[in-house]
Design an enzyme around this catalytic site. Sequence first.
Site, PDB file in Angstrom:
ATOM      1  N   HIS A  95       0.819  -1.225   0.000  1.00 32.29           N
ATOM      2  CA  HIS A  95       0.000   0.000   0.000  1.00 32.29           C
ATOM      3  C   HIS A  95       0.846   1.265   0.000  1.00 32.29           C
ATOM      4  O   HIS A  95       0.556   2.232   0.704  1.00 32.29           O
ATOM      5  CB  HIS A  95      -0.962  -0.001   1.180  1.00 32.29           C
ATOM      6  CG  HIS A  95      -2.191  -0.816   0.920  1.00 32.29           C
ATOM      7  ND1 HIS A  95      -3.026  -0.595  -0.168  1.00 32.29           N
ATOM      8  CD2 HIS A  95      -2.728  -1.866   1.602  1.00 32.29           C
ATOM      9  CE1 HIS A  95      -4.023  -1.477  -0.132  1.00 32.29           C
ATOM     10  NE2 HIS A  95      -3.851  -2.261   0.908  1.00 32.29           N
ATOM     11  N   ASP A 151       0.790  -4.485   5.302  1.00 33.71           N
ATOM     12  CA  ASP A 151      -0.319  -5.360   4.930  1.00 33.71           C
ATOM     13  C   ASP A 151      -0.457  -5.437   3.416  1.00 33.71           C
ATOM     14  O   ASP A 151       0.021  -4.577   2.685  1.00 33.71           O
ATOM     15  CB  ASP A 151      -1.638  -4.857   5.546  1.00 33.71           C
ATOM     16  CG  ASP A 151      -2.020  -3.466   5.064  1.00 33.71           C
ATOM     17  OD1 ASP A 151      -1.128  -2.605   5.002  1.00 33.71           O
ATOM     18  OD2 ASP A 151      -3.206  -3.234   4.765  1.00 33.71           O
ATOM     19  N   GLU A 152      -1.138  -6.475   2.961  1.00 32.86           N
ATOM     20  CA  GLU A 152      -1.524  -6.635   1.558  1.00 32.86           C
ATOM     21  C   GLU A 152      -0.380  -6.288   0.585  1.00 32.86           C
ATOM     22  O   GLU A 152      -0.521  -5.431  -0.284  1.00 32.86           O
ATOM     23  CB  GLU A 152      -2.772  -5.792   1.274  1.00 32.86           C
ATOM     24  CG  GLU A 152      -3.962  -6.269   2.101  1.00 32.86           C
ATOM     25  CD  GLU A 152      -5.244  -5.507   1.845  1.00 32.86           C
ATOM     26  OE1 GLU A 152      -5.185  -4.330   1.455  1.00 32.86           O
ATOM     27  OE2 GLU A 152      -6.334  -6.092   2.052  1.00 32.86           O
ATOM     28  N   VAL A 153       0.712  -6.995   0.739  1.00 33.33           N
ATOM     29  CA  VAL A 153       1.873  -6.783  -0.132  1.00 33.33           C
ATOM     30  C   VAL A 153       1.643  -7.603  -1.401  1.00 33.33           C
ATOM     31  O   VAL A 153       2.187  -8.692  -1.586  1.00 33.33           O
ATOM     32  CB  VAL A 153       3.182  -7.191   0.589  1.00 33.33           C
ATOM     33  CG1 VAL A 153       4.394  -6.783  -0.250  1.00 33.33           C
ATOM     34  CG2 VAL A 153       3.268  -6.532   1.963  1.00 33.33           C
ATOM     35  N   TYR A 154       0.811  -7.041  -2.267  1.00 35.53           N
ATOM     36  CA  TYR A 154       0.373  -7.755  -3.468  1.00 35.53           C
ATOM     37  C   TYR A 154       1.530  -8.028  -4.430  1.00 35.53           C
ATOM     38  O   TYR A 154       2.436  -7.201  -4.596  1.00 35.53           O
ATOM     39  CB  TYR A 154      -0.691  -6.949  -4.207  1.00 35.53           C
ATOM     40  CG  TYR A 154      -1.951  -6.707  -3.422  1.00 35.53           C
ATOM     41  CD1 TYR A 154      -2.615  -7.754  -2.785  1.00 35.53           C
ATOM     42  CD2 TYR A 154      -2.491  -5.423  -3.311  1.00 35.53           C
ATOM     43  CE1 TYR A 154      -3.781  -7.541  -2.066  1.00 35.53           C
ATOM     44  CE2 TYR A 154      -3.664  -5.196  -2.591  1.00 35.53           C
ATOM     45  CZ  TYR A 154      -4.303  -6.257  -1.968  1.00 35.53           C
ATOM     46  OH  TYR A 154      -5.451  -6.037  -1.262  1.00 35.53           O
TER      47      TYR A 154
END
Length: 491
Positions: A95, A151-154
């Site tokens: 993010h 978070d959410e380390v795509y």
Amino acid sequence: MTFSPWPKGKKLVHLDLKGAPPRIEYLHKLIDLFSQLGADGLLVEYEDMFPYEGQLNLLQATVHPAYSHEEVLSLQDVARSRGLEVIPLVQTFGHMEFVLKHPSMLGLREVGHCLGTLNPHREDGLKLVLEMLRQVVERHPGLSTLHIGADEVYLLGEGEESKLWLSTPGRTVEQLFLGHVTRVAKAVKEAWPHLNLVMWDDMMRGMNHDTLKASGLVGLVQPMLWDYGPALDVDTTVSLLEKYSGAGLSTVWAASAFKGSTSVHTNVALTQRHVDNHLQWLKVADTISPAVHLQGIALTGWQRYDHLSVLCELIPLALPSLAACLQTLIHGQFSLEVQANVTEILGVSSVEAEKIESHVDDSSFPGGRLAAVIVELVSILNSNDICGFENNMYVRGWLSPYHRQRKTVSPLITMQIRTSATELLNILEQKATTVREEMERLYPLATAQEWIEQHVTPVVAPIQKIVEDITACLLEMTAQHSLPALAEQPK
């Protein structure tokens, strides 16, 4: 449904400033209200509203001014005077859209088309993150706790350098994640040994006990387990917390939501939905073993799902939800008495924002007038008269695409359609103007413009097009009707 009140620990209100950042005067009033409602602290996610300096100056918002250094300090002063701790949240891995969207940062992306994930192999990326953290920490004198996101380390592991790194037998994406976070955490602890570090937990949920224990994060970070759903799975959540504790990460946090998690484009917060989430968290707190050291809970209030998505519910539309959620934690239930406390504090008749009366104003709660006029406007936008206008009998029967293309319509009926459409447009224009004026008192001009363009313009446009098409059809038909008369005139 009654549980024990939330156990000892901080109740943090999350301020997500990557969309609709309140004007500083309004923010001060909100902080005062948060304290009255029972909050103990603020989790402040500045993103592009922080006054970054030097080479990081480009990270500041451009559609409206970032907060000044003086405003950042005043936020802390007001919070401190109300007994609230301030914990900054700075994303350091996932993010990072507000950073990596800039062309000069292109080389620091894990994958070129993913603006959120930092390449963990570049030293420049680590230096960038640490400089961001340095500036934020130094602008928060007396800081004791810092949240480093993660978070959410795509798409982690999908970059070419990551693929090369992972080609060595035994290496995993989990290690890749843990390696970067550990480097960040160690660097922060080296610079500021007194700081407690918090991070989101989701990237660690699938990791086994041994991986977590050997991660290097034990003693460095405190996981914050987030779940925003009204049907939060208590057993699964308890098991996760116990797993973290068993691996040495026994100091943990919870994260719920009071807004911004219903859908990406929700306008008005649904209080009962968020209260249900907090009731589940109370059950989790009642169930975990003493070995899990729960430090507190962050009541998140997402303003966008990410830097590039639309605005979620504005804060005034979520204050009844926040009040209800905090009071639920304090009392261990959402009884009629708790609901009465909420309505009395806010000066409203219902805990549901969608039922806010038109007469509510800022004397009820900060932003009350804006909440009331938005509820009224949203009700009109969602009405059958507006939503069903293009599909009503007269438009479908006498103003179909066939009629419009050939400009052959019934003047009598289409003039009636135009009159009805014009009346609706006038009502919408008046209500939207009121909303814009109220919004500009509390938020930057750009926020008011964005909200109107996202929520009003798409509804108005097709109705406006109907008016324009009818006018064009009538003009052409009138012109055709006039031709014979003109030809009979003497030369």
